[in-house]
Design a protein around this motif. Structure first.
Motif, PDB file in Angstrom:
ATOM      1  N   PHE A  15       0.834  -1.203   0.000  1.00 23.61           N
ATOM      2  CA  PHE A  15       0.000   0.000   0.000  1.00 23.61           C
ATOM      3  C   PHE A  15       0.868   1.253   0.000  1.00 23.61           C
ATOM      4  O   PHE A  15       0.573   2.229  -0.688  1.00 23.61           O
ATOM      5  CB  PHE A  15      -0.944  -0.012   1.211  1.00 23.61           C
ATOM      6  CG  PHE A  15      -1.764   1.230   1.336  1.00 23.61           C
ATOM      7  CD1 PHE A  15      -2.803   1.483   0.454  1.00 23.61           C
ATOM      8  CD2 PHE A  15      -1.500   2.169   2.327  1.00 23.61           C
ATOM      9  CE1 PHE A  15      -3.564   2.632   0.561  1.00 23.61           C
ATOM     10  CE2 PHE A  15      -2.261   3.322   2.440  1.00 23.61           C
ATOM     11  CZ  PHE A  15      -3.297   3.550   1.554  1.00 23.61           C
ATOM     12  N   TRP A  16       1.954   1.224   0.760  1.00 20.76           N
ATOM     13  CA  TRP A  16       2.854   2.368   0.840  1.00 20.76           C
ATOM     14  C   TRP A  16       3.495   2.645  -0.521  1.00 20.76           C
ATOM     15  O   TRP A  16       3.529   3.786  -0.993  1.00 20.76           O
ATOM     16  CB  TRP A  16       3.909   2.101   1.910  1.00 20.76           C
ATOM     17  CG  TRP A  16       4.870   3.214   2.164  1.00 20.76           C
ATOM     18  CD1 TRP A  16       4.571   4.521   2.390  1.00 20.76           C
ATOM     19  CD2 TRP A  16       6.283   3.117   2.206  1.00 20.76           C
ATOM     20  NE1 TRP A  16       5.711   5.244   2.601  1.00 20.76           N
ATOM     21  CE2 TRP A  16       6.795   4.397   2.491  1.00 20.76           C
ATOM     22  CE3 TRP A  16       7.184   2.066   2.070  1.00 20.76           C
ATOM     23  CZ2 TRP A  16       8.155   4.657   2.617  1.00 20.76           C
ATOM     24  CZ3 TRP A  16       8.537   2.330   2.200  1.00 20.76           C
ATOM     25  CH2 TRP A  16       9.003   3.621   2.461  1.00 20.76           C
ATOM     26  N   ILE A  17       3.977   1.593  -1.181  1.00 20.79           N
ATOM     27  CA  ILE A  17       4.595   1.751  -2.498  1.00 20.79           C
ATOM     28  C   ILE A  17       3.570   2.239  -3.517  1.00 20.79           C
ATOM     29  O   ILE A  17       3.847   3.122  -4.331  1.00 20.79           O
ATOM     30  CB  ILE A  17       5.256   0.436  -2.947  1.00 20.79           C
ATOM     31  CG1 ILE A  17       6.459   0.145  -2.046  1.00 20.79           C
ATOM     32  CG2 ILE A  17       5.678   0.500  -4.412  1.00 20.79           C
ATOM     33  CD1 ILE A  17       7.071  -1.220  -2.259  1.00 20.79           C
ATOM     34  N   TYR A  18       2.365   1.681  -3.474  1.00 25.92           N
ATOM     35  CA  TYR A  18       1.316   2.123  -4.395  1.00 25.92           C
ATOM     36  C   TYR A  18       0.965   3.592  -4.155  1.00 25.92           C
ATOM     37  O   TYR A  18       0.766   4.348  -5.108  1.00 25.92           O
ATOM     38  CB  TYR A  18       0.072   1.243  -4.241  1.00 25.92           C
ATOM     39  CG  TYR A  18      -1.051   1.644  -5.161  1.00 25.92           C
ATOM     40  CD1 TYR A  18      -1.003   1.354  -6.514  1.00 25.92           C
ATOM     41  CD2 TYR A  18      -2.153   2.350  -4.677  1.00 25.92           C
ATOM     42  CE1 TYR A  18      -2.017   1.740  -7.366  1.00 25.92           C
ATOM     43  CE2 TYR A  18      -3.166   2.741  -5.522  1.00 25.92           C
ATOM     44  CZ  TYR A  18      -3.097   2.433  -6.870  1.00 25.92           C
ATOM     45  OH  TYR A  18      -4.104   2.834  -7.707  1.00 25.92           O
ATOM     46  N   SER A  19       0.922   4.008  -2.893  1.00 29.92           N
ATOM     47  CA  SER A  19       0.616   5.401  -2.567  1.00 29.92           C
ATOM     48  C   SER A  19       1.687   6.346  -3.100  1.00 29.92           C
ATOM     49  O   SER A  19       1.378   7.411  -3.639  1.00 29.92           O
ATOM     50  CB  SER A  19       0.498   5.586  -1.051  1.00 29.92           C
ATOM     51  OG  SER A  19      -0.519   4.795  -0.537  1.00 29.92           O
ATOM     52  N   ILE A  20       2.946   5.949  -2.950  1.00 27.40           N
ATOM     53  CA  ILE A  20       4.045   6.773  -3.451  1.00 27.40           C
ATOM     54  C   ILE A  20       3.960   6.895  -4.976  1.00 27.40           C
ATOM     55  O   ILE A  20       4.070   7.997  -5.532  1.00 27.40           O
ATOM     56  CB  ILE A  20       5.409   6.186  -3.022  1.00 27.40           C
ATOM     57  CG1 ILE A  20       5.577   6.304  -1.505  1.00 27.40           C
ATOM     58  CG2 ILE A  20       6.558   6.890  -3.739  1.00 27.40           C
ATOM     59  CD1 ILE A  20       6.776   5.555  -0.965  1.00 27.40           C
ATOM     60  N   ALA A  21       3.755   5.764  -5.641  1.00 30.08           N
ATOM     61  CA  ALA A  21       3.675   5.782  -7.105  1.00 30.08           C
ATOM     62  C   ALA A  21       2.478   6.607  -7.579  1.00 30.08           C
ATOM     63  O   ALA A  21       2.593   7.396  -8.525  1.00 30.08           O
ATOM     64  CB  ALA A  21       3.585   4.359  -7.638  1.00 30.08           C
ATOM     65  N   ASP A  22       1.332   6.456  -6.929  1.00 29.73           N
ATOM     66  CA  ASP A  22       0.148   7.202  -7.333  1.00 29.73           C
ATOM     67  C   ASP A  22       0.340   8.703  -7.132  1.00 29.73           C
ATOM     68  O   ASP A  22      -0.014   9.501  -8.004  1.00 29.73           O
ATOM     69  CB  ASP A  22      -1.066   6.714  -6.544  1.00 29.73           C
ATOM     70  CG  ASP A  22      -2.355   7.315  -7.062  1.00 29.73           C
ATOM     71  OD1 ASP A  22      -2.669   7.079  -8.252  1.00 29.73           O
ATOM     72  OD2 ASP A  22      -3.039   8.012  -6.292  1.00 29.73           O
ATOM     73  N   CYS A  23       0.935   9.069  -6.016  1.00 36.48           N
ATOM     74  CA  CYS A  23       1.175  10.494  -5.742  1.00 36.48           C
ATOM     75  C   CYS A  23       2.184  11.069  -6.738  1.00 36.48           C
ATOM     76  O   CYS A  23       2.029  12.193  -7.203  1.00 36.48           O
ATOM     77  CB  CYS A  23       1.675  10.663  -4.313  1.00 36.48           C
ATOM     78  SG  CYS A  23       1.902  12.377  -3.813  1.00 36.48           S
ATOM     79  N   ALA A  24       3.189  10.297  -7.081  1.00 39.42           N
ATOM     80  CA  ALA A  24       4.223  10.784  -7.993  1.00 39.42           C
ATOM     81  C   ALA A  24       3.709  10.899  -9.423  1.00 39.42           C
ATOM     82  O   ALA A  24       4.127  11.799 -10.166  1.00 39.42           O
ATOM     83  CB  ALA A  24       5.427   9.858  -7.950  1.00 39.42           C
ATOM     84  N   LEU A  25       2.801  10.020  -9.827  1.00 31.70           N
ATOM     85  CA  LEU A  25       2.352  10.000 -11.214  1.00 31.70           C
ATOM     86  C   LEU A  25       1.162  10.922 -11.493  1.00 31.70           C
ATOM     87  O   LEU A  25       0.865  11.181 -12.656  1.00 31.70           O
ATOM     88  CB  LEU A  25       2.000   8.573 -11.628  1.00 31.70           C
ATOM     89  CG  LEU A  25       3.190   7.601 -11.645  1.00 31.70           C
ATOM     90  CD1 LEU A  25       2.723   6.202 -11.976  1.00 31.70           C
ATOM     91  CD2 LEU A  25       4.248   8.067 -12.628  1.00 31.70           C
ATOM     92  N   GLN A  26       0.490  11.394 -10.466  1.00 33.59           N
ATOM     93  CA  GLN A  26      -0.630  12.308 -10.674  1.00 33.59           C
ATOM     94  C   GLN A  26      -0.109  13.661 -11.134  1.00 33.59           C
ATOM     95  O   GLN A  26       0.958  14.109 -10.734  1.00 33.59           O
ATOM     96  CB  GLN A  26      -1.427  12.506  -9.380  1.00 33.59           C
ATOM     97  CG  GLN A  26      -2.177  11.295  -8.924  1.00 33.59           C
ATOM     98  CD  GLN A  26      -3.301  10.926  -9.864  1.00 33.59           C
ATOM     99  OE1 GLN A  26      -3.919  11.783 -10.476  1.00 33.59           O
ATOM    100  NE2 GLN A  26      -3.538   9.638  -9.986  1.00 33.59           N
ATOM    101  N   SER A  27      -0.868  14.312 -12.000  1.00 32.07           N
ATOM    102  CA  SER A  27      -0.462  15.645 -12.442  1.00 32.07           C
ATOM    103  C   SER A  27      -0.618  16.623 -11.281  1.00 32.07           C
ATOM    104  O   SER A  27      -1.474  16.435 -10.409  1.00 32.07           O
ATOM    105  CB  SER A  27      -1.312  16.097 -13.632  1.00 32.07           C
ATOM    106  OG  SER A  27      -2.632  16.346 -13.206  1.00 32.07           O
ATOM    107  N   PRO A  28       0.194  17.660 -11.245  1.00 32.75           N
ATOM    108  CA  PRO A  28       0.102  18.631 -10.146  1.00 32.75           C
ATOM    109  C   PRO A  28      -1.270  19.290 -10.029  1.00 32.75           C
ATOM    110  O   PRO A  28      -1.642  19.764  -8.963  1.00 32.75           O
ATOM    111  CB  PRO A  28       1.170  19.668 -10.481  1.00 32.75           C
ATOM    112  CG  PRO A  28       2.136  18.946 -11.343  1.00 32.75           C
ATOM    113  CD  PRO A  28       1.335  17.934 -12.111  1.00 32.75           C
TER     114      PRO A  28
END
Length: 132
Positions: A15-28
């Motif tokens: 879940f932590w890794i998925y959260s990091i990836a999702d936050c990083a890949l979302q547009s600002p």
């Protein structure tokens, strides 16, 4: 008991890794509240809680595109049609092209067919005398 803790720990890391990836890949533009670097810091520094905060507070839903049933329902289409002067200009150009084509038809170098301008063939492909 150890197996359950291991499974929970693996799920928390996933879940932590998925959260990091999702936050990083979302547009600002889809980050709510604070900026993207701050959300990345929150999600990385607080492994499970930061991910929960990201999905509950920080992430916005994508805006659904409006569904248009016909082109005249779409304001972008209507705005792109152009003005009447654009249409008049297009009509003027088409008329000039047609006049040029008519001038080519009136070309004196063009000669009528040698057999009088009529096609006396009976066959569909223009073949003569092939009927029995």
């Amino acid at each position: 008991m150890a197996r359950i803790l291991l499974i929970v720990a693996l799920l928390a890391v996933a879940f932590w890794i998925y959260s990091i990836a999702d936050c990083a890949l979302q547009s600002p533009a889809r980050h709510r509240g604070v900026g993207k670097p701050t959300w990345m810091l929150i999600v990385i520094a607080l492994p499970v809680i930061g991910g929960i905060l990201w999905f509950a507070i920080g992430r916005t839903r994508p805006k659904a595109a409006p569904v248009f049933r016909a082109p005249d329902d779409n304001p972008e289409f209507l705005g792109g049609i152009g003005t009447i002067s654009d249409q008049d200009e297009r009509i003027r150009r088409l008329e000039e092209e047609l006049a040029a084509l008519d001038a080519e038809d009136d070309d004196p170098r063009w000669h009528p067919p040698a057999h009088g301008g009529t096609d006396d063939t009976d066959e569909p492909n223009g073949q003569r005398g092939t009927r029995s």
